[in-house]
Design an enzyme around this catalytic site. Structure first.
Site, short mmCIF file in Angstrom:
data_model
loop_
_atom_site.label_atom_id
_atom_site.label_comp_id
_atom_site.label_asym_id
_atom_site.label_seq_id
_atom_site.Cartn_x
_atom_site.Cartn_y
_atom_site.Cartn_z
N GLU A 190 0.83 -1.21 0.00
CA GLU A 190 0.00 0.00 0.00
C GLU A 190 0.86 1.26 0.00
OE1 GLU A 190 -1.36 -2.87 1.50
OE2 GLU A 190 -2.55 -2.70 -0.33
N ASN A 251 -1.11 -7.39 -4.01
CA ASN A 251 -1.73 -6.49 -4.97
C ASN A 251 -0.70 -5.63 -5.69
OD1 ASN A 251 -1.76 -5.46 -2.05
ND2 ASN A 251 -1.66 -3.59 -3.26
N ASP A 296 -7.79 -5.31 -5.13
CA ASP A 296 -6.90 -5.69 -4.02
C ASP A 296 -7.10 -7.16 -3.65
OD1 ASP A 296 -4.97 -5.51 -2.04
OD2 ASP A 296 -6.39 -4.87 -0.51
#
Lengths: 550, 191
Positions: A190, A251, A296
Site C-alpha cells: 500500500e 496487490n 486488491d
C-alpha cells in the site's frame, strides 16, 4: 558468597536450558516430530495439521486452560507459538518475542524491540511468528530487520537490515528456513514498495540472494514496476521433492492507475504465486491469479501442498473467493481448476487457463464506483486454512462480504500511501453472517459442512489427528473445536478478547496441549468500516491460552 | 517511546509535500505519537491560507471553494504575515450547505464554512478529504485507517477507531477571507 551462588545457579539453569534445547536440523524440518511445532504451519507443506491425537472427538469436551500468558499489548495478536521440546517461542505486536517453558508457562527470556517511532504499516503492528534452525530463532521486524537469537538465552547472534523501513518496507510474517537459508518476504504493497524475497545465511546473516517479484517488462506501463507492489508478506511453503519454494505476491501498487491498459498490462507478478529455487532465488514457475487486479485481491494467501487426484497439487483459498488447484508437478505451476468457496461476483467465470473473466458491473476503475464481492479483505485473508490428511478436506476460515470501491488517481511519493482507491465494506444483502468456517473437498469444491459466524473470521485454523478442527471467533470471543468430518461443535471456550491467533498443538511430558492467542486487532477494526461494528464491543488485549485435558 | 518534536515536524512536512502533490495523506499506523495537547497555536484573527498547491500560503477566498469541498489550510498571523506551519495548526476546511449544520456547529461556522484540526484523533494522520463512497460520502475521512467524522456535527466520530471528535476551529468572515474567531475547541491530535 551469596551473589556467587546466585551466579552459579543462573549459570546452571542456563546450561540446563541450553542442554535441553535440541537443535533444529534440516532433517527435523523435513519430518517434524508430532509433538513439536517447528514452523508457522507445522510443516513445510503449510497444512496446519497436528498428528497428535490424545485430544480427540471423544474427550475434547474436557479441554481446560492450564496456563496463560498476557502480553500487555492491545494490538492484533496473530502469531502461532512455535515449539521445540520444552521451548515455546511466541511473538507479540511491536516485535516482542518471548521464550516460554512450554509445559509450565514460565518465562525463559524475552526480547522487546525498540522500534523507530516513524515506522508505518498499513494494517496494524502485527507479527506472525518465528522460524527455528539449529540453535537459533529468527524474527523479521516492523523496521525491516531480520534478527537471529540464541534459542536458549535470547542473545542476539546477528541483526541485519533487509530493507529501508522509511520506504515502508516492513516484515510481519515468519521466515522459512530451507537448507540453512533464512528466507523472508516483505510487506508494503500500500506504499509502492517493489516486492522481493531474500535469503540469508542462517549462521552469519549474510544475504545470499534477493529476487524482486515485479517483472521489469511490458506488462507494466513504463517503469511503474519499480513501485509496483507484489509484496511477499505471508510465509510461503516448500516442496522438498522438487526443491521449490512457493510464495504468494500481493496487490499491485497502486490498486488502480489510469495509465494501465487492461488489454496489455497484466502487471506481472502481482497477485501471483511464484515457484522459487531456494538455492539461488531464481523464479522457475508462476501463476497469476488476478492479472491487472483492481480489487486488491492480494495473492499471498497460503499455498497448501497436497495430493489431489493422485497429482501433486498446490491448493490455495484466494481472496477472490475461489479455491484454486494448481498442478505443481516438477516444481511447475499449471492451472487445474477453481471452485467458489465464498460469496463472489467480481468475475463471470475463470477460463480454462485460470484467467478471470471480469464482470464489468463489478470491476472498479479510476472514477468508477462499483459494488464487488468479496471485499478487498477477501473471501479469506492472511489467516490460514488447514488441511487434514484424515478427511482430505481443506478447512477455510472464510468471509462473505462486499465493498463499494472506486479508483482515485495517485502519484508515487516515497513513504506515502500509494493505494489509489476509496472503499467501504458492507455485508451481503440477505445474509445474517459474515464469517463461515467451511470444510471443502479440494477435488471438486464441494462444501461438506460449514459453521457460520455473525462477525468476520480473522483467526487461523488447526486440524489434528484427533479428528478435530480448531478456530477462533470475534464477537463471542470464542475458541472452538469442531468434528472434522461433520462440523459439529464439540467444545468452546470464551477467551479474553477476539481470537485472531493461529492455533497449534504440541506435546510435552506426555501431555498434548492446544494453544492459541486471543487478542483482537489487525485489519478489521481499521478497515472493515460498517462491518467492523459487528466487533465494536470486543475487548482488546493479548493473552496466549494453553489448554489440556482435565 | 517518545520522539523529539523536530522529528515529528520533519516527517509531517513530508506529508504536507505529499498533500501538495495532490495525494491522499498517509495510510499508515504510526508507532510513535507525540502530538502535544491542544494549547492551540491558532489565535483569533489568524487568516486561513492554503496549505498546499499553487496557492500555498495565500489566503483562501470564500468564492474559491466549492460546495461540499474540503481542503487543508494553515493559519497566518496577519500582523507579520507569518504562516504558522506546524502539525498542530494544520486545518481541514469544509464548505457545506449551512442548512445541513447542526445548531452547535453552526455557531462556529461562517457562511457554511466549518474548520477542524486536520489531525485524526486515532493515530494522528492528516485529513484532507470528504469521502465519496457509501456511507462515507460527504464525511471527513482519514485515509490512514478509515476513521470517519461528521463535518456537520462538530466532527463527531461516525466510524473507524477514533474515539473523539476533531478539534473545532471557530470561524468568521472578514471580507472574502476566512478568519479564526478563536483557538481550537477540543484536544488537537491523537492521544
Amino acid at each position: 558468597m551469596r551473589r556467587f551462588s546466585l551466579l552459579i545457579a543462573f549459570f546452571l539453569v542456563s546450561l540446563t536450558a541450553q542442554a535441553q534445547y535440541q537443535p533444529v536440523t534440516d532433517s527435523r524440518l523435513l519430518n517434524p516430530e508430532p509433538g513439536n511445532w517447528l514452523m508457522w504451519r507445522g510443516n513445510y507443506e503449510n497444512w496446519g495439521y497436528s498428528p497428535l491425537s490424545k485430544i480427540n472427538t471423544s474427550n475434547v469436551s474436557r479441554l481446560v486452560p492450564v496456563w496463560a500468558f498476557s502480553t500487555g499489548v492491545t494490538q492484533g495478536h496473530e502469531a502461532p507459538p512455535i515449539v521445540n521440546g520444552n521451548f515455546m517461542y511466541i511473538t507479540a505486536p511491536y516485535n516482542k518475542l518471548y521464550a516460554i517453558n512450554a509445559r509450565t508457562g514460565q518465562l525463559i527470556w524475552k526480547y522487546e524491540r525498540q522500534l523507530p517511532d516513524d515506522v508505518v504499516t498499513c494494517c496494524d503492528v502485527v507479527n506472525r511468528g518465528v522460524a527455528l534452525y539449529e540453535d537459533k530463532v529468527y524474527m523479521g521486524t516492523l523496521d525491516a530487520h531480520l534478527i537471529a537469537f540464541d534459542a536458549g538465552t535470547g542473545k542476539i547472534v546477528w541483526d541485519v537490515t533487509v530493507e529501508n523501513y522509511k520506504t515502508r518496507h516492513t516484515i510481519t510474517s515468519a521466515p522459512v528456513v530451507v537448507k540453512g537459508k533464512v528466507i523472508t518476504g516483505v510487506h508494503g504493497g500500500e506504499f509502492g514498495v517493489r516486492g522481493f524475497l531474500a535469503a540469508y545465511d542462517a549462521n552469519t546473516g549474510k544475504q545470499l540472494w534477493k529476487t524482486f517479484t515485479t517483472a521489469s517488462d511490458a506488462s507494466w506501463p513504463g517503469d511503474s514496476w519499480k513501485n509496483g507492489g507484489a509484496s511477499t508478506w505471508l510465509t510461503g511453503s516448500y516442496d522438498p521433492r522438487t526443491n521449490t519454494l512457493f510464495w504468494g505476491t500481493s496487490n499491485p501498487s497502486p490498486w488502480m492507475d489510469a495509465a494501465r491498459d487492461p488489454s496489455k498490462h497484466d502487471l506481472r507478478w502481482t497477485v501471483s504465486v511464484l515457484g522459487f529455487d531456494p538455492d539461488t532465488g531464481r523464479i522457475k514457475s508462476w501463476f497469476q491469479y488476478s492479472p491487472n487486479d483492481t480489487w486488491d485481491y492480494d495473492g499471498v494467501n497460503e499455498q497448501i501442498l497436497i495430493t489431489v487426484n493422485n497429482r501433486p497439487t498446490l491448493v490455495s483459498a484466494h481472496r477472490n473467493g475461489y479455491l484454486y488447484n494448481l498442478d505443481r508437478t516438477g516444481g511447475g505451476l499449471r492451472y487445474n481448476n477453481a471452485f467458489k468457496y465464498a460469496y463472489a461476483n467480481a468475475y463471470k467465470s475463470i477460463d480454462q487457463n485460470g484467467r478471470p473473466v471480469w464482470n464489468p458491473e463489478h470491476r472498479p476503475d479510476i472514477g468508477k464506483t462499483v459494488n464487488a464481492c468479496p471485499s478487498f479483505l477477501g473471501g479469506k485473508n492472511w489467516n490460514p486454512a488447514a488441511y487434514s490428511p484424515q478427511t482430505g478436506l481443506v478447512y477455510i476460515p472464510s468471509n462473505d462480504w462486499c465493498m463499494d470501491i472506486r479508483g482515485a488517481q495517485v502519484q508515487y511519493a516515497a513513504g506515502e500511501a500509494y493505494v489509489g482507491a476509496e472503499f467501504e465494506m458492507n455485508v451481503v444483502p440477505g445474509l445474517n453472517h459474515v464469517g463461515a468456517l467451511r470444510a471443502v473437498n479440494p477435488a471438486n469444491g464441494r462444501i461438506v459442512w460449514e459453521q457460520k459466524f455473525r462477525a468476520p473470521l480473522w483467526g487461523g485454523v488447526l486440524t489434528t489427528a484427533g479428528g478435530l478442527v480448531f478456530t477462533g471467533s470475534l464477537d463471542d470471543r470464542g475458541f472452538h473445536a469442531f468434528d472434522a468430518r461433520t462440523g459439529k461443535k464439540l467444545w468452546s471456550f470464551t477467551t479474553n478478547s477476539g481470537v485472531i491467533g493461529v492455533p497449534m498443538s504440541y506435546e510435552v511430558g506426555g501431555t498434548q496441549y492446544i494453544a492459541v492467542y486471543s487478542g483482537f486487532g489487525g485489519a478489521i477494526p481499521l478497515w472493515a468500516g460498517p462491518v467492523a461494528k459487528l466487533t465494536q464491543n470486543v475487548p482488546m488485549g493479548g493473552v496466549l491460552w494453553v489448554f489440556a485435558l482435565k | 517511546m517518545h520522539k523529539p518534536q523536530n522529528t515529528v515536524k520533519t516527517r509531517l512536512l513530508k506529508r504536507r509535500e505529499a498533500l501538495q502533490a495532490g495525494l491522499g495523506a498517509c495510510a499508515g499506523l504510526l508507532l510513535g505519537r507525540t502530538l502535544a495537547q491542544a494549547n492551540s497555536l491558532v489565535a483569533a484573527g489568524d487568516v486561513l491560507v492554503y496549505a498546499s498547491g499553487d496557492k500555498a500560503d495565500q489566503p483562501i477566498l470564500v468564492n474559491q471553494v466549492g460546495l461540499n469541498k474540503a481542503l487543508n489550510a494553515y493559519p497566518m498571523d496577519p500582523s507579520n504575515q507569518m504562516v504558522k506551519k506546524d502539525l498542530k495548526t494544520l486545518i481541514v476546511l469544509v464548505r457545506l450547505d449551512p442548512k445541513t449544520l447542526d445548531a452547535n456547529t453552526a455557531k462556529y461556522a461562517a457562511n457554511g464554512f466549518v474548520a477542524y484540526s486536520a489531525i485524526c484523533t486515532h493515530q494522528g494522520c492528516p485529513i484532507n478529504q470528504l469521502g465519496e463512497v457509501g456511507s462515507r460520502k460527504g464525511k471527513l475521512v482519514c485515509t490512514c485507517h478509515g476513521a470517519v467524522y461528521d463535518p456537520t456535527a462538530g466532527a463527531k466520530v461516525l466510524g473507524g477507531q477514533a474515539k473523539r471528535p476533531l478539534a473545532l476551529l471557530p470561524l468568521k468572515l472578514q471580507g472574502q477571507n476566512l478568519v479564526a474567531a478563536g483557538g481550537f475547541i477540543g484536544k488537537v491530535g491523537a492521544d
